[in-house]
Design an enzyme around this catalytic site. Structure first.
Site, PDB file in Angstrom:
ATOM      1  N   HIS A  96     -62.423 127.724  33.635  1.00  0.00           N
ATOM      2  CA  HIS A  96     -61.168 127.256  33.053  1.00  0.00           C
ATOM      3  C   HIS A  96     -60.095 128.347  33.137  1.00  0.00           C
ATOM      4  O   HIS A  96     -60.397 129.547  33.204  1.00  0.00           O
ATOM      5  CB  HIS A  96     -61.389 126.823  31.606  1.00  0.00           C
ATOM      6  CG  HIS A  96     -62.125 125.518  31.506  1.00  0.00           C
ATOM      7  ND1 HIS A  96     -62.174 124.777  30.357  1.00  0.00           N
ATOM      8  CD2 HIS A  96     -62.823 124.821  32.437  1.00  0.00           C
ATOM      9  CE1 HIS A  96     -62.867 123.668  30.579  1.00  0.00           C
ATOM     10  NE2 HIS A  96     -63.277 123.677  31.833  1.00  0.00           N
ATOM     11  N   GLU A  98     -58.076 129.556  31.003  1.00  0.00           N
ATOM     12  CA  GLU A  98     -58.053 130.519  29.897  1.00  0.00           C
ATOM     13  C   GLU A  98     -59.035 131.660  30.174  1.00  0.00           C
ATOM     14  O   GLU A  98     -58.725 132.836  29.997  1.00  0.00           O
ATOM     15  CB  GLU A  98     -58.438 129.835  28.579  1.00  0.00           C
ATOM     16  CG  GLU A  98     -57.486 128.740  28.138  1.00  0.00           C
ATOM     17  CD  GLU A  98     -57.871 127.354  28.639  1.00  0.00           C
ATOM     18  OE1 GLU A  98     -58.315 127.222  29.796  1.00  0.00           O
ATOM     19  OE2 GLU A  98     -57.720 126.397  27.863  1.00  0.00           O
ATOM     20  N   CYS A 122     -60.448 124.292  25.315  1.00  0.00           N
ATOM     21  CA  CYS A 122     -61.685 123.603  24.913  1.00  0.00           C
ATOM     22  C   CYS A 122     -62.526 124.552  24.053  1.00  0.00           C
ATOM     23  O   CYS A 122     -62.171 125.720  23.864  1.00  0.00           O
ATOM     24  CB  CYS A 122     -62.460 123.154  26.156  1.00  0.00           C
ATOM     25  SG  CYS A 122     -63.235 124.531  27.024  1.00  0.00           S
ATOM     26  N   CYS A 125     -63.621 127.824  25.865  1.00  0.00           N
ATOM     27  CA  CYS A 125     -62.518 128.788  25.993  1.00  0.00           C
ATOM     28  C   CYS A 125     -62.151 129.368  24.633  1.00  0.00           C
ATOM     29  O   CYS A 125     -61.795 130.558  24.546  1.00  0.00           O
ATOM     30  CB  CYS A 125     -61.311 128.134  26.656  1.00  0.00           C
ATOM     31  SG  CYS A 125     -61.611 127.766  28.386  1.00  0.00           S
TER      32      CYS A 125
HETATM   33  N1  LIG Z   1     -57.842 123.875  28.450  1.00  0.00           N
HETATM   34  C1  LIG Z   1     -58.336 123.529  29.665  1.00  0.00           C
HETATM   35  C2  LIG Z   1     -58.806 122.256  29.904  1.00  0.00           C
HETATM   36  C3  LIG Z   1     -59.268 121.942  31.166  1.00  0.00           C
HETATM   37  N2  LIG Z   1     -59.257 122.875  32.135  1.00  0.00           N
HETATM   38  C4  LIG Z   1     -59.665 122.497  33.504  1.00  0.00           C
HETATM   39  C5  LIG Z   1     -61.068 122.313  33.822  1.00  0.00           C
HETATM   40  C6  LIG Z   1     -61.076 121.262  34.887  1.00  0.00           C
HETATM   41  O1  LIG Z   1     -60.792 121.823  36.168  1.00  0.00           O
HETATM   42  C7  LIG Z   1     -59.944 120.388  34.505  1.00  0.00           C
HETATM   43  C8  LIG Z   1     -60.311 119.176  33.713  1.00  0.00           C
HETATM   44  O2  LIG Z   1     -61.253 119.491  32.741  1.00  0.00           O
HETATM   45  P1  LIG Z   1     -62.072 118.340  31.974  1.00  0.00           P
HETATM   46  O3  LIG Z   1     -61.158 117.886  30.878  1.00  0.00           O
HETATM   47  O4  LIG Z   1     -62.353 117.277  32.981  1.00  0.00           O
HETATM   48  O5  LIG Z   1     -63.297 119.030  31.472  1.00  0.00           O
HETATM   49  O6  LIG Z   1     -59.067 121.245  33.772  1.00  0.00           O
HETATM   50  C9  LIG Z   1     -58.789 124.144  31.896  1.00  0.00           C
HETATM   51  O7  LIG Z   1     -58.734 124.997  32.797  1.00  0.00           O
HETATM   52  N3  LIG Z   1     -58.341 124.439  30.650  1.00  0.00           N
HETATM   53 ZN   LIG Z   2     -61.889 125.569  28.502  1.00  0.00          ZN
END
Ligand SMILES: Nc1ccn([C@H]2C[C@H](O)[C@@H](COP(=O)(O)O)O2)c(=O)n1
Ligand SMILES: [Zn+2]
Length: 187
Positions: A96, A98, A122, A125
């Site tokens: 991710h 972060e 998330c 992170c």
């Molecule tokens: N805070 C976040 C949320 C998501 N991501 C990235 C990880 C994946 O490439 C994409 C979608 O994530 P998902 O919601 O399908 O688990 O976004 C991130 O970098 N930072």
């Molecule tokens: Zn995350």
């Protein structure tokens, strides 16, 4: 445009250039824009996320976007989601934004720093943010606010005393043009 008009226009522009510009972007728009620019490097077909870590002196100390780990070829690893086999889903592999921004730091640590990020972090992170000593998270979108992993994230950030708030940018759009400004002030 005739010569008279273009000359008077030039005079007005010259007068303007005696004074400080007033339409420069403020720090918060700048840092969020840096996060969004970093996101443009992401290969994820659905969500491009960027993050920018800033210290107390308004210096950027880390920047990152969501992507495959180093050495894991973007063309070989999956970008799909909800696949029949979880092993074929990006979520097991993607780093991710972060996490990348923190790991990419160019300072000894990111203690007391603020993170600007396109999407609310998330739970995974949030753990890294807390452990790294970041004290504030400024996010733009909270699209999945009610999902358990985001609720867990808030629970941990709250417990650890990490402040978080949603940023509403002053400008909807920041344009970058690769042409130098003030190009007509030749003398
Ligand atoms: N805070 C976040 C949320 C998501 N991501 C990235 C990880 C994946 O490439 C994409 C979608 O994530 P998902 O919601 O399908 O688990 O976004 C991130 O970098 N930072
Ligand atoms: Zn995350």
């Amino acid at each position: 445009m005739d010569l008279v008009n273009s000359t008077s226009e030039l005079k007005i522009q010259d007068t303007d250039r005696q004074n400080k510009r007033e339409d420069y972007i403020d720090w918060k728009d700048y840092f969020m824009a840096m996060a969004f620019l970093a996101a443009k490097r992401s290969k994820d077909p659905c969500f491009q996320v960027g993050a920018c870590v800033v210290n107390k002196e308004n210096k950027i100390v880390g920047i990152g976007y969501n992507g495959m780990p180093t050495g894991c070829n973007d063309d070989d690893f999956p970008w799909g989601k909800n696949t029949p086999s979880p092993l074929d889903s990006k979520s097991l592999y993607v780093c991710h934004a972060e996490m990348n921004a923190i790991l990419n730091k160019n300072s000894a640590d990111v203690k007391d720093c603020t993170m600007y990020v396109g999407l609310f972090p998330c739970n995974e992170c949030a753990k890294i943010i807390i452990q790294s000593g970041i004290i504030e998270v400024v996010y733009l979108s909270n699209k999945s606010w009610d999902k358990p992993k985001y609720a867990a994230s808030r629970k941990m950030l709250d417990a650890a005393g990490v402040k978080y708030w949603q940023y509403i940018p002053k400008q909807k759009k920041i344009e970058i043009t690769f042409i130098p400004s003030c190009s007509s002030s030749s003398s």
